[in-house]
Design a protein around this motif. Structure first.
Motif, PDB file in Angstrom:
ATOM      1  N   UNK B 303       0.856  -1.180   0.000  1.00  0.00           N
ATOM      2  CA  UNK B 303       0.000   0.000   0.000  1.00  0.00           C
ATOM      3  C   UNK B 303       0.895   1.234   0.000  1.00  0.00           C
ATOM      4  N   UNK B 304       1.220   1.715  -1.209  1.00  0.00           N
ATOM      5  CA  UNK B 304       2.088   2.884  -1.289  1.00  0.00           C
ATOM      6  C   UNK B 304       2.248   3.348  -2.721  1.00  0.00           C
ATOM      7  N   UNK B 305       2.492   4.623  -2.893  1.00  0.00           N
ATOM      8  CA  UNK B 305       2.599   5.201  -4.228  1.00  0.00           C
ATOM      9  C   UNK B 305       3.849   6.070  -4.323  1.00  0.00           C
ATOM     10  N   UNK B 306       4.505   5.967  -5.471  1.00  0.00           N
ATOM     11  CA  UNK B 306       5.683   6.788  -5.775  1.00  0.00           C
ATOM     12  C   UNK B 306       5.241   7.824  -6.780  1.00  0.00           C
ATOM     13  N   UNK B 307       5.438   9.087  -6.496  1.00  0.00           N
ATOM     14  CA  UNK B 307       4.896  10.120  -7.377  1.00  0.00           C
ATOM     15  C   UNK B 307       5.734  11.386  -7.310  1.00  0.00           C
TER      16      UNK B 307
END
Lengths: 306, 554
Positions: B303-307
């Protein structure tokens, strides 16, 4: 002698004060602080923390508080390792670094000096060329390359050396080679060139003319003088190696104090930055002092107080 | 006094002194050389798991911890009312619970469970722990994760100093029953009680040594499947089976040795040499080789996003068309397949996969991809938008700085995106790296136009990602202010069910329509675990759990 020691003691204190002052203000000049977080802390909490650690006071006041504490030997609490004081961190990690470092320094002395002497005596013969070939390699290849190669070849591929930690004597082989590589080579080269120079001095010719055995000439007359530059190199080296190397300890997963020199800066762990710096500085000035006294004993021409 | 010593008897003294000093020099270097080795007698058939924790935890105190590494250890040593295992939340120290009709009052009935020293676990232990997390004057430091308890009535006020700890709605009804009242229905409150901030601690032990109780085996009394046996600063943590754990029959491991090997190459070497059996970090450039050679390499969703974040208050990023153009002009598939290599999933939204809505559907699937094609850069559309914004073919577009925190991976991603923007839009970007502490400052103060960012969820609900962008959130580094978005999130925090998710879907759509961030990929968790280690668990939130793990060596 007593006056010399007193004088040196004062100058050591001045040096330390300089180190503390410069480090302290440079550290506070860097942006960010020990409690800058990605998930920003709420203002009231940040206030509580800053008050607790005196971070809300003007920097010069923090500096004075720090000086007072450090004079008492209290290096303060770490901000990064919750609940640990800097004194405890150094107490736990310095012995680990010192174990690896101690073996390395021994290796440097026991191998480096004889190799240098042999090279000098066999100048330009194959022994000399072989030794100097390796010494040049040792000086030019950085420790992280040596370390990584050792782990890759001996731990991963051949599986004859353990990869991490310090639990058996085998664990020491890799880190000691990586740590001692440069200094060993440097000491060998230093001993060689200084030996070569000394061997051409008039008093060596005199000694030989007196009919002394070559062994006595070497050990009593030549080596004593040739070792002076080596000693002035080894003194600070002991302080540097014993307090651990960030790179070598990281590669071999050794829980020494080397990492705190680098990590604490990234974390803005102010007290740890100061603590390890002060510790290293004290160690260093003491070693330099020891070297100075050794000079006078080895070569009476060097007068300590004037 | 001159140092030249007269001839005669004193000569010996001088030599002696020299000898002593040289010995000092050598001896100093010998300090500690003779450290004795602790060869522990290995008990036959003892099941020991060797695991690389990766870094030194900042703390092992459940309330003070705010990091993954400490969380891993705490998750195996302590246990909350619920337990996150096998992707499901099951009752743990709580045997059962009742939820009031309005979904704001939770009553937990504790089972007959014991602490590792044999004393019974009571509701008071939970009350103490929770109020401890909310205590703004806690020694040694106030908890950084107190916000995880803000769902409880009076919690935020107590923490921020406007209320009192006595007014927090935590009620001990009797030794085995605890009741909490929430400010609003919270769908994921049960899950939160499995989180480390909610785990109980023993008052008498904490008070014995508030600074270091959690790393001292004598005071680190715990209630999970394992207990602390040894803590070596910077080296390893040793855990042993907790004989008083209520579910001890399911615990098969006798001991866990958790190492703190920071260097990824060393960690991989140790794994390949068999010195450790579980790792979750490996050098990026090694991944293609491992993937081919080693079947124990696996990739799990996280559960994680790179942006990247855009500073929407600063030209030219104050124009949504520019932000959209930049977002469309990159090829995400290429980035994950050629640069990051750990099986990351190209991202077009902000909420990562593995989070589900009220109907059990994956949030990501329902929300869709917002018309962004991850397999290619949509150059034509991007160019058109950029031209509309006044920069045809990138002409007149200012040279921008892309700021990232110093890290090899971030650099590689940055270079790829720099090249894509240059080739596809004709705009020039400079890469600037900053050390972590400086980078935090830069982002919070808004002193940037484009910056790298990443966010890992704290609990399994889309809210963990979306409430970042509330206009007053301390993490809204885009400096975006949208009252409509704020209203949707605030409303969603007070209701449950389908209606709530409708608001969350709307909220994500709003932030993506405004393109305040450019999603790049969803994080994954690459792990390597030896095949003879069975039944281990790594949750989508990233926590390791070895409570039911076993070692079956032939």
């Amino acid at each position: 002698m007593g006056r010399f020691i007193a004088k040196r003691f004062i100058s050591m204190l001045v040096t330390l004060l300089f180190v503390v002052t410069i480090t302290f203000f440079l550290m506070h000049a860097a942006p960010g602080g020990p409690f800058s977080r990605e998930k920003a802390l709420p203002a009231p909490i940040l206030k509580v923390i800053e008050e607790r650690f005196n971070l809300d006071k003007p920097v010069y006041q923090q500096y004075l508080i720090y000086l007072k504490d450090v004079a008492k030997g209290d290096l303060g609490p770490s901000f990064q390792r919750v609940g640990w004081t800097v004194n405890e961190i150094i107490e736990k990690t310095f012995p680990v670094s010192a174990k690896v470092g101690g073996v390395s320094v021994l290796l440097v002395l026991i191998l480096g000096i004889p190799i240098g002497i042999v090279s000098a005596l066999k100048q330009n013969k194959w022994q000399d060329q072989l030794a100097m070939f390796f010494a040049t390699l040792g000086v030019t290849i950085p420790s992280f390359v040596i370390g990584t190669l050792i782990v890759h070849i001996f731990s991963t591929n051949l599986r004859i050396l353990p990869s991490n930690g310090l639990s058996t004597w085998k664990h020491y082989i890799g880190p000691v080679i990586a740590l001692a590589g440069f200094s060993l080579s440097f000491v060998a080269r230093l001993t060689r060139s200084s030996m070569l120079e000394v061997m051409q001095q008039d008093y060596i010719r005199t000694a030989r003319a007196k009919g002394l055995s070559e062994f006595t000439v070497l050990t009593k007359h030549a080596l004593k003088n040739a070792l002076i530059p080596v000693i002035s190199y080894v003194g600070p080296l002991v302080a540097a190696i014993l307090t651990g190397s960030f790179v070598v300890e990281r590669i071999f997963a050794i829980s020494g104090m080397g990492k705190y020199f680098v990590e604490s800066v990234g974390n803005r762990d102010y007290t740890v930055i100061m603590g390890v710096t002060v510790f290293y500085a004290i160690f260093l000035v003491v070693m330099v002092f020891v070297v100075d006294i050794l000079y006078g004993l080895i070569d009476p021409r060097i007068k300590l107080d004037r | 006094m001159s140092f030249i010593i007269k001839k005669g008897g004193k000569r010996m003294t001088k030599k002696g002194l020299a000898l002593i000093l040289i010995l000092t020099l050598v001896f100093t270097s010998l300090v500690g050389c003779g450290g004795q080795q602790q060869e522990q007698a290995k008990v036959e058939n003892e099941k020991v798991l060797k695991w690389n924790l990766g870094s030194e935890p900042k703390t092992l105190d459940p309330q003070l911890n705010s990091a993954q590494d400490g969380g891993h250890v705490i998750n195996n040593v302590f246990e909350g009312l619920m337990r996150d295992a096998n992707g499901k939340y099951e009752p743990a120290i709580a045997e059962s619970y009742d939820i009031s009709e309005d979904e704001t009052t939770y009553t937990f009935h504790l089972r007959d469970a014991k602490w590792s020293d044999g004393k019974p676990i009571t509701a008071y232990d939970f009350e103490y722990a929770w109020k401890r997390a909310l205590d703004p004057n806690l020694i040694p430091e106030p908890s950084e994760y107190a916000f995880q308890l803000f769902y409880i009535k009076g919690a935020q006020e107590a923490y921020e100093g406007t209320g009192s700890l006595d007014d927090v709605a935590i009620n001990v009804i009797d030794e085995k029953t605890i009741q909490v009242t929430l400010t609003a229905p919270t769908q994921y409150f049960l899950e939160l009680t499995a989180f480390y901030t909610y785990m109980p601690v023993r008052k008498d032990m904490v008070e014995k040594d508030p600074q270091k109780w959690a790393t001292n085996p004598e005071t680190a009394v715990s209630n999970g499947p394992f207990m602390l046996a040894e803590y070596n600063l910077g080296d390893k943590v040793i855990l042993k089976k907790n004989p008083n754990y209520w579910n001890v029959d399911k615990v098969k491991l006798d001991k866990i040795e958790a190492y703190m090997i920071v260097d990824q190459s060393t960690s991989l070497s140790a794994y390949e040499a068999g010195d450790v059996e579980v790792i979750d970090e490996m050098p990026v450039q090694e991944i293609p080789r491992i993937q081919k050679e080693d079947p124990t390499f696996k990739i799990f969703p996280q559960v994680g996003t790179y942006y990247y974040i855009f500073n929407v208050t600063k030209a030219p990023m104050d124009d949504v068309r520019v932000r959209k153009a930049l977002t469309l002009a990159i090829n995400r598939k290429q980035i994950v397949e050629k640069v990051t290599l750990a099986g990351e999933i190209p991202a077009t939204g902000f909420v990562p996969p593995a989070l589900y809505d009220a109907n059990g559907k994956e949030f990501r699937e329902v929300a869709g991809d917002y018309g962004v094609d991850v397999t290619k850069a949509q150059v034509e559309e991007a160019k058109a938008l950029l031209a509309e914004a006044g920069y045809p073919n990138g002409e007149g577009f200012p040279e921008l700085d892309l700021v990232y925190n110093t890290n090899e991976k971030h650099k590689l991603v940055g270079e790829a995106i720099q090249a894509m923007w240059q080739d596809n839009l004709g705009i020039k970007i400079n890469l600037t790296n900053q050390e972590w502490a400086v980078f935090q400052d830069t982002r919070h103060s808004g002193n940037f136009t484009v910056a790298r960012a990443g966010w890992l969820g704290d609990y399994a609900d889309p809210m963990t990602m979306l409430d970042l962008w509330l206009s007053y959130s301390g993490n809204n580094d885009c400096h975006w202010n949208n009252p409509e978005f704020d209203a949707a999130i605030e409303k969603a925090k007070t209701i449950t069910g389908e209606e709530r998710f409708k608001l969350l879907y709307d909220a994500e759509k709003m932030m993506i329509d405004n393109q305040i961030v450019m999603p790049i990929y969803y994080y994954t968790q690459p792990v390597m675990v030896k095949e003879y280690v069975k039944d281990w668990n790594k949750t989508p939130l990233g926590h390791w759990f070895f409570g039911y793990a076993d070692i079956e060596k032939q």
